[in-house]
Design a protein around this motif. Sequence first.
Motif, PDB file in Angstrom:
ATOM      1  N   PHE A   1       7.807  -3.656  -5.460  1.00 57.49           N
ATOM      2  CA  PHE A   1       6.773  -2.279  -5.483  1.00 57.49           C
ATOM      3  C   PHE A   1       6.217  -2.465  -6.779  1.00 57.49           C
ATOM      4  CE2 PHE A   1       5.557   2.119  -6.574  1.00 57.49           C
ATOM      5  CZ  PHE A   1       4.605   2.217  -5.416  1.00 57.49           C
ATOM      6  N   ASN A   2       4.854  -2.280  -7.070  1.00 60.14           N
ATOM      7  CA  ASN A   2       4.177  -2.087  -8.188  1.00 60.14           C
ATOM      8  C   ASN A   2       3.860  -0.481  -8.390  1.00 60.14           C
ATOM      9  OD1 ASN A   2       1.420  -1.972  -9.734  1.00 60.14           O
ATOM     10  ND2 ASN A   2       2.382  -3.857 -10.643  1.00 60.14           N
ATOM     11  N   SER A   3       4.051   0.207  -9.316  1.00 60.61           N
ATOM     12  CA  SER A   3       3.832   1.647  -9.184  1.00 60.61           C
ATOM     13  C   SER A   3       2.309   1.879  -9.608  1.00 60.61           C
ATOM     14  CB  SER A   3       4.622   2.259 -10.186  1.00 60.61           C
ATOM     15  OG  SER A   3       4.633   1.811 -11.491  1.00 60.61           O
ATOM     16  N   THR A   4       1.780   0.976 -10.383  1.00 59.61           N
ATOM     17  CA  THR A   4       0.388   1.218 -10.728  1.00 59.61           C
ATOM     18  C   THR A   4      -0.757   1.057  -9.655  1.00 59.61           C
ATOM     19  OG1 THR A   4       0.813   0.267 -13.011  1.00 59.61           O
ATOM     20  CG2 THR A   4      -1.431   0.297 -12.355  1.00 59.61           C
TER      21      THR A   4
ATOM     22  N   PHE B   1       3.165 -14.513  -1.890  1.00 57.77           N
ATOM     23  CA  PHE B   1       3.353 -13.111  -1.746  1.00 57.77           C
ATOM     24  C   PHE B   1       2.184 -12.424  -1.002  1.00 57.77           C
ATOM     25  CE2 PHE B   1       5.322 -14.325  -5.789  1.00 57.77           C
ATOM     26  CZ  PHE B   1       6.687 -13.984  -5.380  1.00 57.77           C
ATOM     27  N   TYR B   2       2.359 -11.297  -0.432  1.00 59.93           N
ATOM     28  CA  TYR B   2       1.213 -10.733   0.086  1.00 59.93           C
ATOM     29  C   TYR B   2       1.759  -9.279  -0.157  1.00 59.93           C
ATOM     30  CZ  TYR B   2       3.640  -9.437   4.505  1.00 59.93           C
ATOM     31  OH  TYR B   2       4.663  -8.763   5.472  1.00 59.93           O
ATOM     32  N   GLY B   3       0.414  -8.257  -0.118  1.00 56.41           N
ATOM     33  CA  GLY B   3       0.692  -7.033  -0.325  1.00 56.41           C
ATOM     34  C   GLY B   3      -0.597  -6.293   0.471  1.00 56.41           C
ATOM     35  N   VAL B   4      -0.201  -5.146   1.041  1.00 55.40           N
ATOM     36  CA  VAL B   4      -1.185  -4.406   2.010  1.00 55.40           C
ATOM     37  C   VAL B   4      -1.416  -3.041   1.466  1.00 55.40           C
ATOM     38  CG1 VAL B   4      -1.623  -3.657   4.288  1.00 55.40           C
ATOM     39  CG2 VAL B   4      -0.275  -5.545   3.823  1.00 55.40           C
ATOM     40  N   GLN B   5      -2.814  -2.679   1.608  1.00 55.57           N
ATOM     41  CA  GLN B   5      -3.028  -1.376   1.271  1.00 55.57           C
ATOM     42  C   GLN B   5      -3.858  -0.528   2.281  1.00 55.57           C
ATOM     43  OE1 GLN B   5      -5.106  -3.124  -2.203  1.00 55.57           O
ATOM     44  NE2 GLN B   5      -4.574  -1.267  -3.446  1.00 55.57           N
ATOM     45  N   ASN B   6      -3.412   0.713   2.678  1.00 47.78           N
ATOM     46  CA  ASN B   6      -4.371   1.421   3.810  1.00 47.78           C
ATOM     47  C   ASN B   6      -5.417   1.998   2.908  1.00 47.78           C
ATOM     48  OD1 ASN B   6      -5.428   3.099   5.349  1.00 47.78           O
ATOM     49  ND2 ASN B   6      -3.521   3.834   6.249  1.00 47.78           N
ATOM     50  N   ILE B   7      -6.855   1.412   3.158  1.00 46.51           N
ATOM     51  CA  ILE B   7      -7.928   1.988   2.560  1.00 46.51           C
ATOM     52  C   ILE B   7      -8.606   3.126   3.104  1.00 46.51           C
ATOM     53  CG2 ILE B   7      -7.955   0.154   0.684  1.00 46.51           C
ATOM     54  CD1 ILE B   7     -10.124  -1.136   2.555  1.00 46.51           C
TER      55      ILE B   7
ATOM     56  N   GLN C   1      -5.274   3.216  -7.207  1.00 45.79           N
ATOM     57  CA  GLN C   1      -4.459   2.524  -6.026  1.00 45.79           C
ATOM     58  C   GLN C   1      -5.389   2.063  -4.991  1.00 45.79           C
ATOM     59  OE1 GLN C   1      -1.369   5.402  -5.007  1.00 45.79           O
ATOM     60  NE2 GLN C   1      -0.040   4.558  -6.651  1.00 45.79           N
ATOM     61  N   CYS C   2      -6.618   2.520  -4.883  1.00 48.31           N
ATOM     62  CA  CYS C   2      -7.292   2.059  -3.844  1.00 48.31           C
ATOM     63  C   CYS C   2      -8.161   0.588  -4.206  1.00 48.31           C
ATOM     64  CB  CYS C   2      -8.396   2.927  -3.367  1.00 48.31           C
ATOM     65  SG  CYS C   2      -7.719   4.286  -2.404  1.00 48.31           S
ATOM     66  N   ALA C   3      -8.180   0.330  -5.261  1.00 49.40           N
ATOM     67  CA  ALA C   3      -8.845  -0.826  -6.099  1.00 49.40           C
ATOM     68  C   ALA C   3      -7.941  -2.331  -5.561  1.00 49.40           C
ATOM     69  CB  ALA C   3      -9.182  -0.904  -7.426  1.00 49.40           C
ATOM     70  N   PRO C   4      -8.684  -3.386  -5.623  1.00 47.99           N
ATOM     71  CA  PRO C   4      -7.841  -4.611  -5.353  1.00 47.99           C
ATOM     72  C   PRO C   4      -6.803  -4.531  -6.430  1.00 47.99           C
ATOM     73  CG  PRO C   4     -10.090  -4.976  -5.006  1.00 47.99           C
ATOM     74  CD  PRO C   4     -10.179  -3.518  -5.675  1.00 47.99           C
ATOM     75  N   PRO C   5      -5.637  -5.072  -6.213  1.00 43.43           N
ATOM     76  CA  PRO C   5      -4.516  -4.881  -6.998  1.00 43.43           C
ATOM     77  C   PRO C   5      -4.690  -5.885  -7.991  1.00 43.43           C
ATOM     78  CG  PRO C   5      -3.774  -6.103  -4.828  1.00 43.43           C
ATOM     79  CD  PRO C   5      -5.307  -5.537  -4.903  1.00 43.43           C
ATOM     80  N   ALA C   6      -4.832  -5.211  -9.402  1.00 42.96           N
ATOM     81  CA  ALA C   6      -5.348  -6.087 -10.735  1.00 42.96           C
ATOM     82  C   ALA C   6      -3.714  -7.128 -10.861  1.00 42.96           C
ATOM     83  CB  ALA C   6      -5.274  -5.229 -11.745  1.00 42.96           C
ATOM     84  N   GLU C   7      -2.422  -6.566 -10.434  1.00 41.74           N
ATOM     85  CA  GLU C   7      -1.415  -7.544 -10.894  1.00 41.74           C
ATOM     86  C   GLU C   7      -1.365  -8.997 -10.005  1.00 41.74           C
ATOM     87  OE1 GLU C   7      -0.011  -4.889  -7.455  1.00 41.74           O
ATOM     88  OE2 GLU C   7      -1.227  -4.564  -9.471  1.00 41.74           O
TER      89      GLU C   7
END
Length: 162
Positions: free
Chosen positions: A98-101, A113-119, A83-89
């Motif tokens: 939402f992508n559960s992986t 599309f855009y997606g945000v992760q709090n790292i 979940q902390c790696a760049p999204p493979a999808e």
Amino acid sequence: MKLSSMTSHSQRGMALLVSLVFLLLLTLIGISSMQNATLQEKMAGSVTLRNQSFQSAEAALRIGESAVQVDTYTLPVCSGTSQCAPPAESSSIAAAGFNSTSGVTWIAAGTGFYGVQNIGTTLTAVNVPSNTSATLYRVTAVGFPGTSRNSRSVVESIYAKY
């Protein structure tokens, strides 16, 4: 007189043969030119699609960064390696949601599309005052040229919020 009539007899049909050879050569050059023009047109179309998808991804990235800039924006810190790696999808995403992986919620923005992760947080972020805690957000954007899903561009940025 006999000599001149024999010379003209032996050259009958030679002009036709030479002109047919030249016509064949001109036909081959014409076919080659048409194939080259078709190839160049396909390459130009591909470059246009690539530029459009990149611009779409860049626009979606800026929208995602603007969302993170809002003072009230919060997102839980990612957990685990996947979940902390760049999204493979990002290489296959075709719809918002939402992508559960990866734990990323993809949001539609224009033709992308855009997606945000709090790292997480750090004290050593670039362009942040020293000893200042900054929360790092990874913003990943995917862009498509118009309605085509065959060409895509993926861009990513790390946004430090303090």
